[in-house]
Write an enzyme that holds these catalytic residues in place. Structure first.
Site, PDB file in Angstrom:
ATOM      1  N   ASP A  80       0.821  -1.208   0.000  1.00 60.52           N
ATOM      2  CA  ASP A  80       0.000   0.000   0.000  1.00 60.52           C
ATOM      3  C   ASP A  80       0.859   1.263   0.000  1.00 60.52           C
ATOM      4  O   ASP A  80       2.063   1.226   0.295  1.00 60.52           O
ATOM      5  CB  ASP A  80      -0.929  -0.009   1.219  1.00 60.52           C
ATOM      6  CG  ASP A  80      -2.304   0.572   0.918  1.00 60.52           C
ATOM      7  OD1 ASP A  80      -2.417   1.359  -0.044  1.00 60.52           O
ATOM      8  OD2 ASP A  80      -3.257   0.249   1.642  1.00 60.52           O
ATOM      9  N   ASP A 135     -10.479   1.892  -3.932  1.00 62.27           N
ATOM     10  CA  ASP A 135     -10.981   1.537  -2.603  1.00 62.27           C
ATOM     11  C   ASP A 135     -12.496   1.441  -2.582  1.00 62.27           C
ATOM     12  O   ASP A 135     -13.073   0.957  -1.601  1.00 62.27           O
ATOM     13  CB  ASP A 135     -10.531   2.583  -1.572  1.00 62.27           C
ATOM     14  CG  ASP A 135      -9.135   2.320  -1.044  1.00 62.27           C
ATOM     15  OD1 ASP A 135      -8.607   1.207  -1.249  1.00 62.27           O
ATOM     16  OD2 ASP A 135      -8.553   3.232  -0.423  1.00 62.27           O
TER      17      ASP A 135
END
Length: 692
Positions: A439, A496
């Site tokens: 990430d 997301d």
């Protein structure tokens, strides 16, 4: 005027370069394939433009690197300063050339400034994608603020451009703009390819559609900040430039752009899209698991609240739904109970995992699942042991604005990369881990190419030592998606947002460049955590099944009906994934703006699947036929509606596909199209086709 000429071409396109009097080469033709008998010298001579009042006596060329020394009136391809700070205005001349079966390297030199400019150009066999890169070398240290990848002209008849923007949870937004005098410039200084700046551009005409018309498509394969210039000069000529973000190269003796990938299509956006999809799948991504395993991520089930027995129970339910991989997300390390602490302390949290990760991994493996884990190696929290020990490792000034409660580590430093390797490698070596979700949750405080090169170096080292470990590129979703990061990873987290309606659009636009095999798409919770919208399981599951399928919800919340639907769709995906993960994603032209439709066509053309999603209520009562594409006009195809049981009670008529299969020619399917049953908005039809 004497000219050197070169031709790169195949059955899809031709690119002709000419160098006049040994000056930098320029593109004198880019378009449909030329015959082998074409006289390239004549094309070079025919490229000369006239001069009239109000102009200089000779028009400066749009060369592969337009030069200030040629009195170029637009954006130049190289901006730099010598050691004394004087602006460079080199005059490059031909030095040498080297050819391969599919490419060309051209070297030009400026003896006054001791500079060499090298262009590496190739046309990939099979995928018909140009890969172009510029390199600058110098005998003494200079400062370079801008270096363009090989610059290409855009024909005047195109008239329009499609650029990409977006934001968190709404990536890959497209905007269609007219070319106009002046420069359209995007200078992305976030330090990553970014949600708002996917590094791509498509030039087209007003008539270009998914299935027809001309398109010139570009993608800059770089994971850091980039700059794009689409310029129309006062004389009407146009150029496109891509390179690193302004001022990101700094001082040195060798400078290189990332590769610029480009292609010409005579068959609409799909013609370009399938070349990018195939090239990424066949020539960029290395080490992807086959078959692609169904993915489960626990983030939206537990967030930071890790309890071993609950995680075991969730893994058991995920396996029962058909998952084949379990990913432990953020919260397993340091003293990480929220997003304010512990980034940089990559040690297993003994409070949550007193016996390490072994009990959870053993349970997951016993279920037949692969185990994956989350890292965010490039970031650091001030509330961490690492920050207290090495605050000097932070990138940027101490008083910078924080992002998501965190700072960034300076990965240009070898000692920082060594520390991170020494943290990550033992976790991988001491545990049975097959997957990393990597990430990157904030923009950089400064733009610097060395940071991105440092990230590449760290990932490359880990990949070399742990080649069995797949890596997913995630940056708050789609903040770092490009061919540069995908040389090192096998999957991207597209967004997301697990809202299926948002995903329909995001996936559809991303398919202009990304194949299904790398595009992670997950079945989210009943109530989306990012939009608050409640959507039915059929839409959520079939939307995820259009790409690389995964789940990201608490499976304990599912009703029996939702479980049955999800298991059915997952079973269908598993039965079809081998061919679908190598299929071309073809965007369909539909007359209803409330609909998004695409067709995934197998490599051999023998089968396909169409997904037709109705995002909102249509304006007319009845939907217009959905026309297919890419089929053999003379062949017959058997068509079946996979999810016909989803037809609502208000669908009272008897369209053929509602109860029966259809056998029709490819010509009929592409010209007339399929009449589908009426349905409610926020629903999807799934249609299979098999060649007879």
């Amino acid at each position: 005027m004497q000219a050197k000429t070169w031709h790169l071409g195949d059955s899809h396109q031709s690119l002709v370069l000419a160098s006049f009097a040994d000056t930098l080469p320029e593109v004198v033709y880019w378009g449909p394939p030329l015959p082998d008998t074409e006289d390239l010298k004549q094309l070079a001579a025919a490229s000369a433009t006239d001069v009239t009042g109000g102009m200089v006596d000779r028009n400066a060329p749009i060369s592969l690197c337009p030069e200030a020394s040629q009195t170029f009136p637009g954006q130049i391809g190289l901006t730099g300063r010598d050691p004394e700070g004087r602006t460079l205005a080199p005059q490059f001349r031909f030095e040498s050339e080297a050819s391969t079966s599919h490419g060309l390297t051209l070297t030009y030199a400026d003896s006054q400034h001791d500079l060499n400019l090298i262009f590496e150009l190739s046309l990939t066999p099979g995928t018909s994608l140009f890969r172009m890169q510029t390199r600058l070398e110098t005998a003494r240290e200079i400062t370079v603020d801008w270096l363009a990848a090989p610059v290409l002209p855009i024909p005047a008849h195109t008239g329009e451009m499609i650029e990409f923007s977006g934001r968190w949870c709404a990536e890959f937004q497209t905007r269609r703009l007219p070319f106009a005098p002046g420069a359209r410039m995007r200078d992305n200084r976030t330090g990553r390819s970014d949600h708002a700046h996917f590094p791509a551009l498509i030039a087209c005409s007003s008539a270009t559609s998914n299935t027809g018309g001309e398109a010139y498509a570009f993608h800059y394969g770089w994971s850091g900040g980039h700059r794009m210039v689409a310029e129309e000069l006062a004389d009407g000529r146009r150029q496109v430039q891509f390179g690193h973000a302004s001022a990101s190269m700094k001082k040195g003796r060798s400078f290189s752009t990332a590769p610029l990938f480009a292609t010409y299509s005579a068959s609409g956006f799909n013609g370009a899209a399938i070349r990018f999809q195939r090239h990424l799948r066949e020539n960029i991504v290395v080490g992807a698991r086959e078959p692609r395993p169904v993915h489960y991520n626990c983030w939206e089930a537990v967030y930071f609240d890790h309890d071993l027995e609950e995680l075991k129970a969730i893994a058991t339910r995920a396996a029962g739904l058909g998952a084949e991989r379990f990913v432990l997300d953020d919260g397993w390390f340091g003293l990480r109970d929220d997003d304010t602490s512990s980034l940089g302390d990559w040690v297993i949290d003994k409070r949550k995992y007193p016996d390490g990760l072994t009990p959870l991994i053993a349970h997951v493996k016993a279920l037949g699942l692969e185990f994956g884990i989350w890292f965010e190696p490039e970031m650091i929290n001030e509330d961490s042991e690492l920050f207290r020990a090495r605050p000097d490792w932070v990138l940027g000034s101490p008083d910078q604005v924080r992002g998501r409660q965190q700072l960034v580590l300076d990965l240009a430093r070898e000692d920082v990369r060594a520390y991170l390797y020494d943290c990550i490698a033992p976790v991988l070596a001491q545990n049975d881990i097959g997957y990393i979700k990597w990430d990157h949750n904030r923009v950089l405080p400064v733009v610097d190419a060395a940071q991105t090169e440092g990230v590449y170096a760290l990932i490359d080292r880990l990949r070399a030592d742990f080649p069995h470990v797949e890596i997913e590129s995630c940056a708050s979703g789609g903040g770092r998606i490009d061919f540069g990061i995908l040389e090192r990873t096998q999957r991207v987290w597209l967004s997301d947002s697990n809202d299926a309606l948002e995903r329909q659009r995001i996936q559809h636009e991303a398919a202009l460049f990304l194949p299904a095999s790398v595009t992670g798409s997950h079945v989210g919770p009943r109530v989306s955590h990012t939009s608050g919208r409640t959507l039915n399981m059929s839409l959520r599951a079939w939307t995820a099944a259009q790409r690389y399928l995964g789940f990201e919800m608490d499976p304990r919340e599912l009703s029996d009906e939702e479980i049955a639907t999800l298991k059915e769709v997952t079973g269908w995906w598993k039965a079809n994934r081998n061919w679908m993960m190598r299929a071309d994603i073809l965007r369909l032209d539909v007359s209803d703006p409330a609909m998004i439709a695409e067709q995934q066509l197998a490599e051999d053309g023998e089968r396909f699947v169409v997904f037709a999603a109705l995002l909102r209520t249509s304006d007319p009562i009845l939907q217009q036929p959905v026309r297919l594409t890419g089929l053999d006009a003379g062949a017959s195809y058997r068509i079946n509606l996979v999810n016909r049981e989803d037809a609502p009670g208000l669908s009272r008529g008897a369209p053929l596909l509602k109860e029966n299969t259809l056998v029709a020619s490819g010509q009929y399917l592409m010209s007339h199209g399929l009449i589908l049953p009426w349905r409610f908005p926020e629903s999807i039809w799934v249609i299979e086709g098999q060649r007879q």
